[in-house]
Write a protein that holds these residues in place. Structure first.
Motif, PDB file in Angstrom:
ATOM      1  N   LEU A  88       0.827  -1.221   0.000  1.00  0.00           N
ATOM      2  CA  LEU A  88       0.000   0.000   0.000  1.00  0.00           C
ATOM      3  C   LEU A  88       0.856   1.264   0.000  1.00  0.00           C
ATOM      4  O   LEU A  88       0.327   2.371  -0.024  1.00  0.00           O
ATOM      5  CB  LEU A  88      -0.920   0.013   1.222  1.00  0.00           C
ATOM      6  N   GLY A  89       2.178   1.063   0.114  1.00  0.00           N
ATOM      7  CA  GLY A  89       3.070   2.221   0.172  1.00  0.00           C
ATOM      8  C   GLY A  89       3.085   2.853   1.560  1.00  0.00           C
ATOM      9  O   GLY A  89       3.541   3.985   1.730  1.00  0.00           O
ATOM     10  N   TRP A  90       2.544   2.131   2.572  1.00  0.00           N
ATOM     11  CA  TRP A  90       2.579   2.650   3.937  1.00  0.00           C
ATOM     12  C   TRP A  90       3.911   2.226   4.549  1.00  0.00           C
ATOM     13  O   TRP A  90       4.454   1.162   4.205  1.00  0.00           O
ATOM     14  CB  TRP A  90       1.454   2.055   4.791  1.00  0.00           C
ATOM     15  N   SER A  91       4.448   3.059   5.466  1.00  0.00           N
ATOM     16  CA  SER A  91       5.656   2.595   6.153  1.00  0.00           C
ATOM     17  C   SER A  91       5.266   1.976   7.485  1.00  0.00           C
ATOM     18  O   SER A  91       5.594   0.822   7.763  1.00  0.00           O
ATOM     19  CB  SER A  91       6.690   3.704   6.301  1.00  0.00           C
ATOM     20  N   GLN A  92       4.525   2.734   8.317  1.00  0.00           N
ATOM     21  CA  GLN A  92       4.089   2.160   9.590  1.00  0.00           C
ATOM     22  C   GLN A  92       2.640   2.522   9.849  1.00  0.00           C
ATOM     23  O   GLN A  92       2.102   3.417   9.208  1.00  0.00           O
ATOM     24  CB  GLN A  92       4.994   2.660  10.711  1.00  0.00           C
ATOM     25  N   VAL A  93       2.018   1.805  10.791  1.00  0.00           N
ATOM     26  CA  VAL A  93       0.591   2.025  11.049  1.00  0.00           C
ATOM     27  C   VAL A  93       0.380   2.390  12.518  1.00  0.00           C
ATOM     28  O   VAL A  93       1.255   2.174  13.363  1.00  0.00           O
ATOM     29  CB  VAL A  93      -0.254   0.784  10.657  1.00  0.00           C
ATOM     30  N   ASP A  94      -0.810   2.932  12.810  1.00  0.00           N
ATOM     31  CA  ASP A  94      -1.103   3.434  14.157  1.00  0.00           C
ATOM     32  C   ASP A  94      -1.807   2.408  15.034  1.00  0.00           C
ATOM     33  O   ASP A  94      -1.900   2.595  16.253  1.00  0.00           O
ATOM     34  CB  ASP A  94      -1.969   4.690  14.044  1.00  0.00           C
ATOM     35  N   GLY A  95      -2.325   1.358  14.423  1.00  0.00           N
ATOM     36  CA  GLY A  95      -3.017   0.364  15.238  1.00  0.00           C
ATOM     37  C   GLY A  95      -3.227  -0.916  14.464  1.00  0.00           C
ATOM     38  O   GLY A  95      -3.445  -0.880  13.247  1.00  0.00           O
ATOM     39  N   VAL A  96      -3.133  -2.048  15.180  1.00  0.00           N
ATOM     40  CA  VAL A  96      -3.393  -3.354  14.571  1.00  0.00           C
ATOM     41  C   VAL A  96      -4.339  -4.116  15.495  1.00  0.00           C
ATOM     42  O   VAL A  96      -4.144  -4.157  16.712  1.00  0.00           O
ATOM     43  CB  VAL A  96      -2.093  -4.178  14.405  1.00  0.00           C
ATOM     44  N   LEU A  97      -5.366  -4.690  14.898  1.00  0.00           N
ATOM     45  CA  LEU A  97      -6.312  -5.527  15.646  1.00  0.00           C
ATOM     46  C   LEU A  97      -6.278  -6.947  15.112  1.00  0.00           C
ATOM     47  O   LEU A  97      -6.300  -7.161  13.893  1.00  0.00           O
ATOM     48  CB  LEU A  97      -7.740  -4.954  15.497  1.00  0.00           C
ATOM     49  N   LEU A  98      -6.249  -7.912  16.046  1.00  0.00           N
ATOM     50  CA  LEU A  98      -6.417  -9.323  15.697  1.00  0.00           C
ATOM     51  C   LEU A  98      -7.495  -9.885  16.626  1.00  0.00           C
ATOM     52  O   LEU A  98      -7.308  -9.930  17.844  1.00  0.00           O
ATOM     53  CB  LEU A  98      -5.105 -10.097  15.907  1.00  0.00           C
ATOM     54  N   ILE A 234      -7.483 -10.305  20.615  1.00  0.00           N
ATOM     55  CA  ILE A 234      -8.493 -11.055  21.381  1.00  0.00           C
ATOM     56  C   ILE A 234      -8.282 -12.543  21.114  1.00  0.00           C
ATOM     57  O   ILE A 234      -8.327 -12.982  19.956  1.00  0.00           O
ATOM     58  CB  ILE A 234      -9.934 -10.717  20.962  1.00  0.00           C
ATOM     59  N   ALA A 235      -8.031 -13.296  22.186  1.00  0.00           N
ATOM     60  CA  ALA A 235      -7.898 -14.752  22.083  1.00  0.00           C
ATOM     61  C   ALA A 235      -9.162 -15.392  22.649  1.00  0.00           C
ATOM     62  O   ALA A 235      -9.814 -14.823  23.524  1.00  0.00           O
ATOM     63  CB  ALA A 235      -6.680 -15.209  22.872  1.00  0.00           C
ATOM     64  N   PHE A 236      -9.467 -16.591  22.146  1.00  0.00           N
ATOM     65  CA  PHE A 236     -10.699 -17.252  22.591  1.00  0.00           C
ATOM     66  C   PHE A 236     -10.455 -18.552  23.345  1.00  0.00           C
ATOM     67  O   PHE A 236     -11.383 -19.176  23.820  1.00  0.00           O
ATOM     68  CB  PHE A 236     -11.642 -17.509  21.413  1.00  0.00           C
ATOM     69  N   ASN A 290     -24.182 -12.093  24.542  1.00  0.00           N
ATOM     70  CA  ASN A 290     -23.424 -12.874  23.572  1.00  0.00           C
ATOM     71  C   ASN A 290     -22.583 -13.942  24.296  1.00  0.00           C
ATOM     72  O   ASN A 290     -21.428 -13.714  24.639  1.00  0.00           O
ATOM     73  CB  ASN A 290     -22.509 -11.933  22.764  1.00  0.00           C
ATOM     74  N   PRO A 291     -23.173 -15.140  24.518  1.00  0.00           N
ATOM     75  CA  PRO A 291     -22.483 -16.174  25.303  1.00  0.00           C
ATOM     76  C   PRO A 291     -21.115 -16.561  24.716  1.00  0.00           C
ATOM     77  O   PRO A 291     -20.228 -17.002  25.435  1.00  0.00           O
ATOM     78  CB  PRO A 291     -23.447 -17.358  25.266  1.00  0.00           C
ATOM     79  N   ARG A 292     -20.922 -16.355  23.399  1.00  0.00           N
ATOM     80  CA  ARG A 292     -19.628 -16.716  22.795  1.00  0.00           C
ATOM     81  C   ARG A 292     -18.492 -15.824  23.286  1.00  0.00           C
ATOM     82  O   ARG A 292     -17.326 -16.134  23.077  1.00  0.00           O
ATOM     83  CB  ARG A 292     -19.717 -16.619  21.275  1.00  0.00           C
ATOM     84  N   ALA A 293     -18.856 -14.700  23.923  1.00  0.00           N
ATOM     85  CA  ALA A 293     -17.823 -13.790  24.444  1.00  0.00           C
ATOM     86  C   ALA A 293     -17.175 -14.348  25.708  1.00  0.00           C
ATOM     87  O   ALA A 293     -16.114 -13.883  26.117  1.00  0.00           O
ATOM     88  CB  ALA A 293     -18.443 -12.424  24.737  1.00  0.00           C
ATOM     89  N   ARG A 294     -17.803 -15.362  26.308  1.00  0.00           N
ATOM     90  CA  ARG A 294     -17.399 -15.818  27.647  1.00  0.00           C
ATOM     91  C   ARG A 294     -15.903 -16.066  27.785  1.00  0.00           C
ATOM     92  O   ARG A 294     -15.265 -15.663  28.749  1.00  0.00           O
ATOM     93  CB  ARG A 294     -18.169 -17.095  28.019  1.00  0.00           C
ATOM     94  N   SER A 295     -15.311 -16.752  26.804  1.00  0.00           N
ATOM     95  CA  SER A 295     -13.908 -17.159  26.967  1.00  0.00           C
ATOM     96  C   SER A 295     -12.926 -16.156  26.349  1.00  0.00           C
ATOM     97  O   SER A 295     -11.739 -16.437  26.266  1.00  0.00           O
ATOM     98  CB  SER A 295     -13.716 -18.535  26.326  1.00  0.00           C
ATOM     99  N   SER A 296     -13.408 -14.983  25.934  1.00  0.00           N
ATOM    100  CA  SER A 296     -12.501 -14.065  25.232  1.00  0.00           C
ATOM    101  C   SER A 296     -11.606 -13.293  26.202  1.00  0.00           C
ATOM    102  O   SER A 296     -12.014 -12.964  27.318  1.00  0.00           O
ATOM    103  CB  SER A 296     -13.302 -13.097  24.366  1.00  0.00           C
ATOM    104  N   ARG A 297     -10.384 -13.039  25.752  1.00  0.00           N
ATOM    105  CA  ARG A 297      -9.400 -12.305  26.556  1.00  0.00           C
ATOM    106  C   ARG A 297      -8.677 -11.323  25.654  1.00  0.00           C
ATOM    107  O   ARG A 297      -8.114 -11.728  24.636  1.00  0.00           O
ATOM    108  CB  ARG A 297      -8.367 -13.285  27.131  1.00  0.00           C
ATOM    109  N   LEU A 298      -8.698 -10.068  26.043  1.00  0.00           N
ATOM    110  CA  LEU A 298      -8.074  -9.021  25.225  1.00  0.00           C
ATOM    111  C   LEU A 298      -6.761  -8.587  25.871  1.00  0.00           C
ATOM    112  O   LEU A 298      -6.717  -8.286  27.058  1.00  0.00           O
ATOM    113  CB  LEU A 298      -9.042  -7.820  25.149  1.00  0.00           C
ATOM    114  N   ARG A 299      -5.699  -8.572  25.073  1.00  0.00           N
ATOM    115  CA  ARG A 299      -4.412  -8.044  25.540  1.00  0.00           C
ATOM    116  C   ARG A 299      -4.015  -6.871  24.646  1.00  0.00           C
ATOM    117  O   ARG A 299      -4.228  -6.922  23.430  1.00  0.00           O
ATOM    118  CB  ARG A 299      -3.328  -9.128  25.513  1.00  0.00           C
TER     119      ARG A 299
END
Ligand SMILES: C[S@@+](CC[C@H](N)C(=O)[O-])C[C@H]1O[C@@H](n2cnc3c(N)ncnc32)[C@H](O)[C@@H]1O
Length: 304
Positions: A88-98, A234-236, A290-299
């Motif tokens: 994309l011609g970008w050098s660095q970015v301000d945020g990454v989400l996984l 976010i890991a599940f 949202n019961p599927r959120a139960r095991s989620s962990r955000l770092r």
């Protein structure tokens, strides 16, 4: 969208999107988190959204159509993140989400085979062009390898009994056939989860090579960030979260020599600061909706 994606407010707060910022959502899915990032970075923030799943990408394209002029959606693995950014011609970015794992949309899609609740072919590929399906593993692996896979990636104590009953009854073609067989040898435990849950998790992880992909993307994500830029993951399940936790701990230390070594010889320098030592868990109210959120962990980590 039936409800907001998992840990929505926390993600937007963590990434703190700003006008003119560049963001990567490595698992854009149906675009729920991406929508929040684009709204919060109005009017000039740009988002690159990656996903392996073309169906998810087309849903994201619809949801995010008001932002089409500052959105790039691409069917690609997040393991190609560094290259995508260069392209994309970008050098660095301000945020990454996984936001790891399988989406509600994929679980609910009866043809994909991610869920044992409806009858579907044993597929489980995020990318429909992927080379291996869950059926290939179930019907092709020797019993011992199948048992090891279920034990290691499903943390399933009854892995050997499950592998034996699979091998005695294969070929298997559908999710319900497999779930029915597993229910013969695993009874519902105190945790009250369906007996097939852990085996399905193991098959999905291996079908999509999820843990190796996660190990490959984390260094690329950190390297791509500008100083002060944020990474949110976010890991599940515990296997994913352990990889994220160990990586962030290592990358936030100036020395990673063995504990008892008197002098540092590794020369390792911290590249990030951990914004939260402990993972952020969803509130009970979110889990109720949202019961599927139960095991989620955000770092969350910030580039130094
Ligand atoms: C939990 S969902 C993301 C949901 C999304 N945050 C939203 O708001 O809709 C995870 C997504 O990651 C995608 N995925 C899994 N492995 C991937 C990989 N290696 N590269 C890119 N996307 C991947 C899946 O196809 C799925 O759509």
């Amino acid at each position: 969208m039936a409800h907001k994606p998992v840990l929505y407010q926390e993600i937007i707060h963590a990434l703190n999107p700003r006008d003119g910022g560049l963001y990567v959502d490595g698992t854009v899915g149906s675009g729920g988190h991406a929508l929040g990032i684009l709204e919060a970075s109005s009017p000039g923030g740009v988002l690159l959204g990656l996903d392996l799943d073309p169906i998810a990408l087309s849903l994201a394209g619809e949801l995010l159509s008001p932002f089409a002029d500052r959105l790039i959606l691409k069917q690609a693995s997040y393991t190609t993140m560094s290259q995508q950014i260069v392209d994309l011609g970008w050098s660095q970015v301000d945020g990454v989400l996984l936001d790891l794992g399988v989406s509600s949309m994929q679980l609910d899609d009866k043809d994909r085979g991610f869920s044992f609740l409806g009858e579907a072919p044993l597929d489980m590929r995020f990318n429909p062009e992927g080379l291996v399906t869950a059926a290939d593993l179930i019907n092709g692996l020797p019993e011992k390898e199948l048992a090891d896979l279920i034990y290691r990636y499903g943390e399933e104590r009854k892995s050997r009994q499950i592998a034996r009953v699979i091998v005695e009854n294969r070929p298997l073609y559908t999710t319900t056939e497999l779930a029915g067989l597993i229910s013969r040898v695993v009874k519902r435990g105190k945790d009250d989860i369906h007996p097939a849950t852990r085996t399905f998790q193991a098959l999905r992880i291996v079908t999509n090579d999820e843990l190796r992909n996660l190990e490959a993307v984390l260094p690329q994500a950190v390297e791509s960030l500008t100083p002060g830029g944020r990474l949110a993951v976010i890991a599940f399940h515990s296997l994913e979260d352990r990889i994220v936790k160990d990586f962030l701990r290592r990358e936030s230390q100036d020395c990673i020599c063995p504990p008892k070594q008197p002098l540092c010889t590794c020369g390792h320098k911290a590249t990030i600061r951990q914004v939260t030592r402990r993972p952020i868990r969803p509130e009970e109210t979110e889990i109720t909706i949202n019961p599927r959120a139960r095991s989620s962990r955000l770092r969350i980590a910030e580039k130094i």
